[in-house]
Design an enzyme around this catalytic site. Structure first.
Site, PDB file in Angstrom:
ATOM      1  N   GLU A 106      20.298  35.506  44.176  1.00 37.97           N
ATOM      2  CA  GLU A 106      19.719  34.468  44.863  1.00 37.97           C
ATOM      3  C   GLU A 106      18.841  34.866  46.001  1.00 37.97           C
ATOM      4  O   GLU A 106      17.998  34.352  46.298  1.00 37.97           O
ATOM      5  CB  GLU A 106      20.733  33.610  45.300  1.00 37.97           C
ATOM      6  N   GLU A 126      28.680  33.644  38.802  1.00 39.50           N
ATOM      7  CA  GLU A 126      29.680  32.772  39.489  1.00 39.50           C
ATOM      8  C   GLU A 126      30.284  31.817  38.469  1.00 39.50           C
ATOM      9  O   GLU A 126      31.644  31.660  38.930  1.00 39.50           O
ATOM     10  CB  GLU A 126      28.690  31.655  40.060  1.00 39.50           C
TER      11      GLU A 126
HETATM   12  N1  3HC Z   1      33.142  40.235  46.684  1.00 39.84           N
HETATM   13  C1  3HC Z   1      34.213  41.157  47.222  1.00 39.84           C
HETATM   14  N2  3HC Z   1      34.633  42.278  46.591  1.00 39.84           N
HETATM   15  C2  3HC Z   1      34.008  42.823  45.467  1.00 39.84           C
HETATM   16  C3  3HC Z   1      32.741  42.088  44.957  1.00 39.84           C
HETATM   17  C4  3HC Z   1      32.351  40.688  45.427  1.00 39.84           C
HETATM   18  N3  3HC Z   1      31.442  40.113  45.232  1.00 39.84           N
HETATM   19  N4  3HC Z   1      32.432  42.876  43.876  1.00 39.84           N
HETATM   20  C5  3HC Z   1      33.112  44.053  43.965  1.00 39.84           C
HETATM   21  N5  3HC Z   1      33.873  43.945  44.940  1.00 39.84           N
HETATM   22  C6  3HC Z   1      34.821  44.938  45.100  1.00 39.84           C
HETATM   23  C7  3HC Z   1      35.987  44.903  44.098  1.00 39.84           C
HETATM   24  O1  3HC Z   1      37.163  44.094  44.383  1.00 39.84           O
HETATM   25  C8  3HC Z   1      36.313  46.566  44.228  1.00 39.84           C
HETATM   26  O2  3HC Z   1      37.140  46.447  45.292  1.00 39.84           O
HETATM   27  P1  3HC Z   1      38.391  47.612  45.259  1.00 39.84           P
HETATM   28  O3  3HC Z   1      37.807  49.203  45.158  1.00 39.84           O
HETATM   29  O4  3HC Z   1      39.167  47.498  46.608  1.00 39.84           O
HETATM   30  O5  3HC Z   1      39.436  47.252  44.113  1.00 39.84           O
HETATM   31  C9  3HC Z   1      35.027  47.140  44.501  1.00 39.84           C
HETATM   32  O6  3HC Z   1      34.334  46.065  44.978  1.00 39.84           O
HETATM   33  C10 3HC Z   1      34.539  47.689  43.393  1.00 39.84           C
HETATM   34  O7  3HC Z   1      34.154  46.888  42.425  1.00 39.84           O
HETATM   35  P2  3HC Z   1      34.525  47.167  40.828  1.00 39.84           P
HETATM   36  O8  3HC Z   1      35.520  48.039  40.503  1.00 39.84           O
HETATM   37  O9  3HC Z   1      34.417  45.972  40.129  1.00 39.84           O
HETATM   38  O10 3HC Z   1      33.211  48.179  40.577  1.00 39.84           O
HETATM   39  P3  3HC Z   1      32.343  48.363  39.142  1.00 39.84           P
HETATM   40  O11 3HC Z   1      31.338  49.221  39.792  1.00 39.84           O
HETATM   41  O12 3HC Z   1      32.891  48.307  38.228  1.00 39.84           O
HETATM   42  O13 3HC Z   1      31.506  46.946  39.053  1.00 39.84           O
HETATM   43  C11 3HC Z   1      30.345  45.022  39.750  1.00 39.84           C
HETATM   44  C12 3HC Z   1      30.803  46.656  40.110  1.00 39.84           C
HETATM   45  C13 3HC Z   1      29.570  44.750  38.565  1.00 39.84           C
HETATM   46  C14 3HC Z   1      29.406  44.535  41.089  1.00 39.84           C
HETATM   47  C15 3HC Z   1      31.603  44.042  39.618  1.00 39.84           C
HETATM   48  O14 3HC Z   1      32.227  44.565  40.934  1.00 39.84           O
HETATM   49  C16 3HC Z   1      31.528  42.549  39.845  1.00 39.84           C
HETATM   50  O15 3HC Z   1      31.319  42.119  38.939  1.00 39.84           O
HETATM   51  N6  3HC Z   1      31.611  41.976  40.980  1.00 39.84           N
HETATM   52  C17 3HC Z   1      31.620  40.491  41.301  1.00 39.84           C
HETATM   53  C18 3HC Z   1      29.955  39.929  41.100  1.00 39.84           C
HETATM   54  C19 3HC Z   1      30.089  38.521  41.260  1.00 39.84           C
HETATM   55  O16 3HC Z   1      30.893  37.784  40.789  1.00 39.84           O
HETATM   56  N7  3HC Z   1      29.054  38.007  42.120  1.00 39.84           N
HETATM   57  C20 3HC Z   1      29.064  36.647  42.242  1.00 39.84           C
HETATM   58  C21 3HC Z   1      29.822  36.433  43.797  1.00 39.84           C
HETATM   59  S1  3HC Z   1      30.022  34.751  43.833  1.00 39.84           S
HETATM   60  C22 3HC Z   1      28.378  34.503  44.739  1.00 39.84           C
HETATM   61  O17 3HC Z   1      27.742  35.247  44.882  1.00 39.84           O
HETATM   62  C23 3HC Z   1      28.443  33.087  45.034  1.00 39.84           C
HETATM   63  C24 3HC Z   1      27.043  32.592  45.662  1.00 39.84           C
HETATM   64  O18 3HC Z   1      26.228  32.008  44.694  1.00 39.84           O
HETATM   65  C25 3HC Z   1      26.968  31.752  46.880  1.00 39.84           C
END
Ligand code: 3HC
Length: 705
Positions: A106, A126
């Site tokens: 975004e 999301e």
């Molecule tokens: N918020 C908080 N923590 C997050 C995070 C997030 N968005 N994304 C990843 N983390 C944390 C994980 O919990 C993990 O923490 P830990 O080491 O303490 O367990 C650490 O970051 C590493 O994450 P992964 O083990 O998942 O790392 P990968 O490299 O395997 O994957 C990733 C990376 C693809 C970015 C995956 O973490 C992921 O899918 N994250 C979520 C992405 C997401 O859903 N984004 C949208 C959020 S909602 C949003 O943006 C709303 C907006 O529209 C207003």
């Protein structure tokens, strides 16, 4: 010492560089949005800054909002960081590497230009955590790439690779990424030099006139998968608003629908599942600096259905795999089954022929143990008999190179028995796959009494290397996952004797969110599967509660879909289950013989009888340290048994009912039905102290380091 800056602004060659540096993935955590706002305002105000670049330090651009902050009070901005970027008075370029997800994309969409390295991925995932893109994503993406493509991305939440993002028009250019900062600065300078027009995505129009029915069609197409869920439908409504409303009104719609979702049960459960899946990977006491590399070669002993599926899991993830069978005939049959499985995927269109050919090239069928000696990991998947398994491990001991992981796919045999056949029990563990092994995500790592912590960590990594979710379990009958589910299966049979019907129970579970009911599953896997085990257990234990209904069906030749009838009857060539009077009368006969009066069940009673039985067993499993966390069990149910993700998992769901109420009901059934419902000591303790299942701790460690 002052806090490290999460957003830096520096200046190079007329270009302001805004770097988000909030490890590990640059989520928009505390201070990040504020930092971006301050940086853009600084760039706007400084006459020496001719353009600005937004990039992420470390392994990613920005992975989205900080998921931990949802459901908590967050700062309210007069103007959000996305809006500030939108209103930037100088050209802005988002330079994407790693992931630009959710709020990350975004922010990029609010920049004038976007460039990405070839390995980058973008998406608005999301929906997977029960919300919708709330930073303008539902309004900007349809304006940028058209409502249909945007809706598909937003409703599935899929990650789009850079080349596809370029084709779709999400990014303007692919850049090598050798030095992303320098490349982004060069791009910004070119924008200025060429006086490229600055167009804001918000000022474009999203047009659906060519296909006005697309929104209803999408709603229809997700109806089954998204039942009981709100987020996917709200996502569609937002894209519809992008088409029908001016930008600011669309943003107001997005905000309103976002706030309906953020604290709903669906979003809470999905956030919980997200973190549970990350927690399950953690091995307590593992040496911090021990990071196992990716395995290079694997071997599978046994080319049966399970062995073939396991070998496919390696081949599917690019790992060469040797399949060992001492009989050439069995080996050839096994390889043919693998080829047939891939060919079916090609026919269905889920696999390209060229990819099938690549995967098959990774297989090496072998007939001698010496041929697998140099593999990094070997998984035994032979017939489930102790003497056969012992023989395999004795042979592995003789040939395998030092340090190789020796894993057993047994679903019932104590790992220590296999480890006892070797001089290296530290390298032996269970690697329990779920059928079909190449499809099911759960990979249960079973810890023997001598398994070393390094082997545990390495085996967990093997699971991840082949796309699985690894979860730890201690050695006990059925290990953690199947043991927790066994009482569910007993109750579903016993409820029949009391008056419920398979179709009624299946409907309750499908309405709850399972993709398919438990009796329909049993027809798929075969009713004969538990038959021999029950006979054996009855012979061993005079108090064993027999289950005459399924036994009688098997004896009548009703083994499920493969025999044309089981819990349901099937028309020739059709997999639709039809309720069957024959089953009804078998149930009535058994009930009469046992003197059980048949009665009506409510849906609520069916659901709780099945799931509470497993909650109670999980408490025993936790108590004995055979599972590390209640959330691990939730992950196992999500990925092993099809538990609906938007309900979080078995124990999260039970927490929603409340530990005291669960205990009260189980105690009531204990009084009514006897010993099988005896509440676990841990359950009683949790209820008395008012502690949630999620906070429950094992009483004994699964292993010591
Ligand atoms: N918020 C908080 N923590 C997050 C995070 C997030 N968005 N994304 C990843 N983390 C944390 C994980 O919990 C993990 O923490 P830990 O080491 O303490 O367990 C650490 O970051 C590493 O994450 P992964 O083990 O998942 O790392 P990968 O490299 O395997 O994957 C990733 C990376 C693809 C970015 C995956 O973490 C992921 O899918 N994250 C979520 C992405 C997401 O859903 N984004 C949208 C959020 S909602 C949003 O943006 C709303 C907006 O529209 C207003």
């Amino acid at each position: 010492m002052s806090e490290p800056e999460v957003v830096r602004f520096d200046f190079e060659d007329g270009i302001g560089v805004i770097t988000v540096d909030y490890p590990p993935v640059n989520a928009l955590g505390p201070g990040v949005r504020e930092g971006i706002i301050a940086a853009v305002e600084k760039g706007n105000a400084d006459p020496n800054v001719k353009a600005m670049v937004l990039l992420g330090a470390g392994r990613s651009f920005i992975a989205g909002a900080d998921i931990r902050q949802f459901g908590t009070k967050r700062p309210v901005f007069k103007k959000t960081s996305v809006e500030v970027l939108d209103d930037a008075t100088k050209p802005t370029v988002a330079a994407i590497h790693g992931f630009a997800l959710g709020g990350g994309l975004e922010h990029a969409l609010a920049c004038h230009f976007r460039i990405a390295v070839p390995t980058a991925k973008v998406g608005l995932p999301e929906v997977l955590i029960g919300i919708l893109p709330g930073g303008g994503g539902t309004q900007r993406l349809p304006r940028l790439i058209g409502p249909k493509a945007a809706m598909e991305m937003i409703v599935t939440g899929r990650h789009v690779p850079a080349d596809e993002a370029k084709t779709m028009g999400i990014v303007d250019a692919i850049t090598p990424g050798t030095n992303l900062r320098a490349e982004a600065i060069a791009y910004a300078k070119a924008v200025i030099a060429e006086k490229r027009p600055l167009s804001r995505v918000r000022d474009r129009k999203a047009d659906a006139s060519a296909e006005p029915g697309m929104f209803d069609a999408m709603r229809k197409s997700i109806a089954r998968k998204a039942r009981n869920q709100k987020a996917p439908y709200h996502c569609i409504a937002c894209v519809e608003a992008a088409v029908s409303q001016p930008f600011d009104e669309g943003i107001a719609t997005e905000r309103r629908l976002f706030s309906e979702l953020e604290n709903a049960d669906e979003a809470k459960a999905l956030r919980y599942a997200f973190f549970a899946e990350r927690e399950v990977a953690k091995v307590p006491g593992a040496p911090k600096d021990f990071k196992p590399g990716k395995i290079k070669t694997a071997a599978v002993v046994g080319a049966g259905t399970m062995g073939g599926g396991i070998a496919m899991s390696f081949a599917d993830f690019g790992i060469p795999v040797k399949v060992l069978e001492v009989s050439r005939d069995v080996l050839e049959k096994g390889m043919q089954r693998v080829r047939d499985n891939y060919a079916t995927s090609v026919k269905r269109g889920s696999l390209k022929q060229s990819e099938m050919d690549e995967r098959l090239k990774r297989f090496t069928p072998v007939e001698r143990y010496e041929d697998i000696a140099d593999c990094d990991v070997v998984i035994e998947a032979v017939f489930e008999r102790i003497d056969v398994k012992k023989d395999v491990f004795a042979k592995l001991e003789a040939v395998m190179k030092p340090g190789a992981l020796l894993l057993s796919n047994s679903s019932a045999i104590n790992t220590d028995i296999m480890a006892g056949m070797t001089t290296r029990p530290g390298n032996v563990a269970g690697a329990h796959f779920f059928a079909p092994a190449n499809v099911m995500k759960l990979f249960e790592v079973v810890v023997g009494s001598k398994t070393s912590v390094e082997t545990i960590v390495r085996t967990m990594q093997v699971g991840r290397d082949i796309g699985k979710i690894s979860a730890l379990a201690g050695t006990c009958d059925g290990f953690a996952a199947n043991r927790s589910r066994a009482p569910f299966q007993t109750e579903m049979m016993l409820m029949l004797e009391e008056g419920a019907l398979p179709e009624q129970i299946d409907k309750v579970m499908v309405d709850f969110g399972y993709p398919i009911g438990p009796f329909a599953v049993s027809d798929l896997s075969g009713l004969d599967i538990g038959y021999d085990t029950r006979k054996r257990r009855a012979a061993e234990n005079p108090n064993f509660r027999k289950l005459p209904v399924p036994d009688r069906l098997v004896e009548m030749g009703r083994k499920g879909q493969k025999s044309g009838a089981g819990w349901y009857r099937y028309e020739k060539g059709d997999r639709t289950p039809h309720p069957d009077e024959v089953v009804k009368s078998v149930i009535a006969d058994v009930a009469r013989e046992l003197g059980i009066e048949q009665r009506q069940f409510t849906d609520d009673e069916i659901l709780k009888r099945l799931l509470f039985a497993s909650v109670n067993e999980t408490c025993k499993i936790l108590e004995e340290g055979k599972c590390l966390r209640a959330s691990d069990m939730d992950v196992m149910w999500l990925h092993g048994f099809g538990f609906p993700r938007y309900r979080g998992g078995l124990m999260f769901w039970a927490d929603g009912i409340g530990v005291k109420e669960v205990y009260r009901q189980i105690e009531e059934w204990h009084q009514r039905y006897g010993a099988r419902w005896k509440p676990a000591a841990l359950l009683k303790e949790l209820a008395e102290s008012g502690t949630s299942f999620r906070e429950a701790k094992p009483k004994v460690p699964m292993f010591t380091v």
